[in-house]
Write a protein that holds these residues in place. Structure first.
Motif, PDB file in Angstrom:
ATOM      1  N   HIS A   4       0.802  -1.174  -0.050  1.00 20.98           N
ATOM      2  CA  HIS A   4       0.054  -0.125  -0.081  1.00 20.98           C
ATOM      3  C   HIS A   4       0.942   1.371  -0.035  1.00 20.98           C
ATOM      4  O   HIS A   4       1.507   1.643   1.042  1.00 20.98           O
ATOM      5  CB  HIS A   4      -0.914  -0.069   1.257  1.00 20.98           C
ATOM      6  CG  HIS A   4      -1.645  -1.147   1.415  1.00 20.98           C
ATOM      7  ND1 HIS A   4      -2.704  -1.752   0.411  1.00 20.98           N
ATOM      8  CD2 HIS A   4      -1.800  -2.049   2.443  1.00 20.98           C
ATOM      9  CE1 HIS A   4      -3.187  -2.664   0.735  1.00 20.98           C
ATOM     10  NE2 HIS A   4      -2.820  -3.197   1.994  1.00 20.98           N
ATOM     11  N   GLN A   6      -0.139   4.360  -0.136  1.00 18.66           N
ATOM     12  CA  GLN A   6      -0.859   5.653   0.554  1.00 18.66           C
ATOM     13  C   GLN A   6      -0.588   6.863  -0.447  1.00 18.66           C
ATOM     14  O   GLN A   6      -0.403   7.895   0.279  1.00 18.66           O
ATOM     15  CB  GLN A   6      -0.352   5.714   1.886  1.00 18.66           C
ATOM     16  CG  GLN A   6      -0.830   4.594   2.718  1.00 18.66           C
ATOM     17  CD  GLN A   6      -0.469   4.942   4.307  1.00 18.66           C
ATOM     18  OE1 GLN A   6       0.258   5.641   4.511  1.00 18.66           O
ATOM     19  NE2 GLN A   6      -1.083   3.962   5.046  1.00 18.66           N
ATOM     20  N   ASP A  29       5.139  -3.581   4.891  1.00 21.87           N
ATOM     21  CA  ASP A  29       3.905  -3.148   4.751  1.00 21.87           C
ATOM     22  C   ASP A  29       3.178  -3.048   6.335  1.00 21.87           C
ATOM     23  O   ASP A  29       3.493  -3.854   7.023  1.00 21.87           O
ATOM     24  CB  ASP A  29       3.174  -4.121   3.865  1.00 21.87           C
ATOM     25  CG  ASP A  29       3.559  -4.108   2.401  1.00 21.87           C
ATOM     26  OD1 ASP A  29       3.977  -2.824   2.006  1.00 21.87           O
ATOM     27  OD2 ASP A  29       3.654  -5.002   1.747  1.00 21.87           O
ATOM     28  N   GLU A  30       2.023  -2.335   6.226  1.00 25.21           N
ATOM     29  CA  GLU A  30       1.081  -2.475   7.239  1.00 25.21           C
ATOM     30  C   GLU A  30       0.096  -3.726   7.349  1.00 25.21           C
ATOM     31  O   GLU A  30      -0.165  -3.872   6.101  1.00 25.21           O
ATOM     32  CB  GLU A  30       0.435  -1.062   7.434  1.00 25.21           C
ATOM     33  CG  GLU A  30      -0.759  -0.755   6.636  1.00 25.21           C
ATOM     34  CD  GLU A  30      -0.626   0.340   5.986  1.00 25.21           C
ATOM     35  OE1 GLU A  30      -0.439   0.692   4.624  1.00 25.21           O
ATOM     36  OE2 GLU A  30      -0.769   1.504   7.048  1.00 25.21           O
ATOM     37  N   TYR A  35      -4.239  -0.520   7.184  1.00 25.87           N
ATOM     38  CA  TYR A  35      -4.522   0.268   5.955  1.00 25.87           C
ATOM     39  C   TYR A  35      -5.994   0.582   5.893  1.00 25.87           C
ATOM     40  O   TYR A  35      -6.194   1.683   5.499  1.00 25.87           O
ATOM     41  CB  TYR A  35      -4.188  -0.631   4.948  1.00 25.87           C
ATOM     42  CG  TYR A  35      -4.350  -0.084   3.364  1.00 25.87           C
ATOM     43  CD1 TYR A  35      -3.457   0.883   3.047  1.00 25.87           C
ATOM     44  CD2 TYR A  35      -5.361  -0.483   2.676  1.00 25.87           C
ATOM     45  CE1 TYR A  35      -3.911   1.821   1.957  1.00 25.87           C
ATOM     46  CE2 TYR A  35      -5.807   0.249   1.247  1.00 25.87           C
ATOM     47  CZ  TYR A  35      -4.864   1.120   1.001  1.00 25.87           C
ATOM     48  OH  TYR A  35      -5.246   1.764  -0.198  1.00 25.87           O
ATOM     49  N   TRP A  38      -6.419   3.536   8.058  1.00 29.89           N
ATOM     50  CA  TRP A  38      -5.926   4.661   7.598  1.00 29.89           C
ATOM     51  C   TRP A  38      -6.606   5.286   6.521  1.00 29.89           C
ATOM     52  O   TRP A  38      -7.078   6.547   6.446  1.00 29.89           O
ATOM     53  CB  TRP A  38      -4.620   4.401   6.897  1.00 29.89           C
ATOM     54  CG  TRP A  38      -3.890   5.623   6.418  1.00 29.89           C
ATOM     55  CD1 TRP A  38      -3.049   6.552   6.975  1.00 29.89           C
ATOM     56  CD2 TRP A  38      -3.742   5.849   5.095  1.00 29.89           C
ATOM     57  NE1 TRP A  38      -2.648   7.442   6.016  1.00 29.89           N
ATOM     58  CE2 TRP A  38      -3.007   7.227   5.021  1.00 29.89           C
ATOM     59  CE3 TRP A  38      -4.340   5.582   3.780  1.00 29.89           C
ATOM     60  CZ2 TRP A  38      -2.859   7.933   3.561  1.00 29.89           C
ATOM     61  CZ3 TRP A  38      -4.323   6.238   2.511  1.00 29.89           C
ATOM     62  CH2 TRP A  38      -3.330   7.422   2.721  1.00 29.89           C
ATOM     63  N   ARG A  54       1.576   4.888   7.469  1.00 28.20           N
ATOM     64  CA  ARG A  54       2.437   3.763   7.534  1.00 28.20           C
ATOM     65  C   ARG A  54       3.766   3.479   7.850  1.00 28.20           C
ATOM     66  O   ARG A  54       4.337   2.744   8.846  1.00 28.20           O
ATOM     67  CB  ARG A  54       2.406   2.999   6.102  1.00 28.20           C
ATOM     68  CG  ARG A  54       3.210   1.707   5.807  1.00 28.20           C
ATOM     69  CD  ARG A  54       3.281   1.112   4.304  1.00 28.20           C
ATOM     70  NE  ARG A  54       4.512   0.548   3.902  1.00 28.20           N
ATOM     71  CZ  ARG A  54       4.867   0.564   2.648  1.00 28.20           C
ATOM     72  NH1 ARG A  54       3.994   0.929   1.718  1.00 28.20           N
ATOM     73  NH2 ARG A  54       5.854  -0.285   2.459  1.00 28.20           N
ATOM     74  N   ARG A  58       5.161   1.796  11.225  1.00 34.50           N
ATOM     75  CA  ARG A  58       6.231   0.769  11.432  1.00 34.50           C
ATOM     76  C   ARG A  58       7.283   1.192  12.196  1.00 34.50           C
ATOM     77  O   ARG A  58       7.875   0.163  12.876  1.00 34.50           O
ATOM     78  CB  ARG A  58       6.775   0.515   9.904  1.00 34.50           C
ATOM     79  CG  ARG A  58       5.444  -0.093   9.017  1.00 34.50           C
ATOM     80  CD  ARG A  58       4.859  -1.488   9.195  1.00 34.50           C
ATOM     81  NE  ARG A  58       3.745  -1.023  10.207  1.00 34.50           N
ATOM     82  CZ  ARG A  58       3.027  -1.962  10.882  1.00 34.50           C
ATOM     83  NH1 ARG A  58       3.607  -3.228  11.143  1.00 34.50           N
ATOM     84  NH2 ARG A  58       2.015  -1.666  11.472  1.00 34.50           N
ATOM     85  N   CYS A  85      -0.685   0.213  16.223  1.00 41.43           N
ATOM     86  CA  CYS A  85       0.594  -0.114  15.677  1.00 41.43           C
ATOM     87  C   CYS A  85       1.638  -0.447  16.868  1.00 41.43           C
ATOM     88  O   CYS A  85       2.299  -1.431  17.011  1.00 41.43           O
ATOM     89  CB  CYS A  85       1.367   0.986  15.185  1.00 41.43           C
ATOM     90  SG  CYS A  85       0.494   1.430  13.107  1.00 41.43           S
TER      91      CYS A  85
END
Length: 231
Positions: A4, A6, A29-30, A35, A38, A54, A58, A85
């Motif tokens: 993704h 974004q 990646d998240e 996602y 978000w 993201r 992370r 997260c």
């Protein structure tokens, strides 16, 4: 897993934004759930860019895995992205004497229905306690000591919130303060009368002179200050 980006303008990125895109493409990646959160944040809430996103998400997960905190306090939940997260990071750690938790405070009660739903339906819900109220007043009522903090609330009161958090932190704990470069406004005289810019400048100067901590500012996104409690 699908990557993704974004960024819908990926093919037209140039210069600094192209480098930002490169960083994203070479970072983890998240999870799909984050996602979707978000995306929902940017569709349904004003100021969607306030969500960590993201790359910073992370990084927060990795900080949790490095610091291995038992309890985390967050000031400024917004849509819950950063809290989840950090909870994701906690979920990857061995359980020692119970489940690690993120205690996340949001002062805007109008935010609660959206945020609580996304937190409670997440895969990491057991690691998050979502609290509506002012952390400066309510955090000490928890009777909890924290090994990590994420400060992302009202920029005008960063110093006061920082002082409220310090007595609750364990020796060697880390405080991560977000937005400490404030879109570059901290060095722009055109923003000398802006209260939020003033608050960030005051905080940066205050922490720089604080003998109780060590600190470094990372120029990630909008600036992230890493503060270690103790020498």
């Amino acid at each position: 897993m699908k990557s993704h980006t974004q960024d819908p303008n990926h093919t037209t990125l140039t210069g600094e934004r192209l480098l930002d895109q490169y960083v994203l493409e070479h970072s983890d990646d998240e999870p799909e759930y984050l996602y979707r959160l978000w995306r929902a944040t940017n569709v349904h809430l004003l100021h969607g860019r306030m969500a960590s996103g993201r790359l910073q998400g992370r990084l927060l997960k990795m900080f949790v895995q490095m610091i291995r905190p038992r309890n985390i306090i967050e000031v400024g939940t917004f849509s819950g992205y950063s809290a989840l997260c950090m909870a994701e990071g906690l979920s990857s750690l061995p359980k020692q004497g119970g489940v690690g938790r993120v205690f996340t405070f949001e002062i805007n009660d109008e935010q609660e229905p959206f945020t609580r739903k996304w937190i409670e339906e997440s895969p990491w819900a057991e690691h998050v306690r979502f609290i509506i109220g002012d952390a400066r007043e309510k955090a000490r009522e928890l009777g909890v000591q924290f090994d990590m903090a994420f400060l992302d609330g009202d920029k005008r009161t960063y110093v006061e919130t920082y002082e409220a958090l310090l007595p609750l932190m364990t020796p060697g704990a880390f405080i991560l303060a977000d937005n400490t470069l404030w879109d570059g406004h901290v060095t722009d005289p055109d923003y000398d009368r802006d209260q939020q810019t003033q608050g960030i400048r005051r905080f940066n100067d205050y922490v720089k002179q604080d003998p109780r901590v060590t600190r470094v500012i990372l120029p990630l996104r909008d600036g992230l200050t890493i503060i270690r409690v103790g020498k």
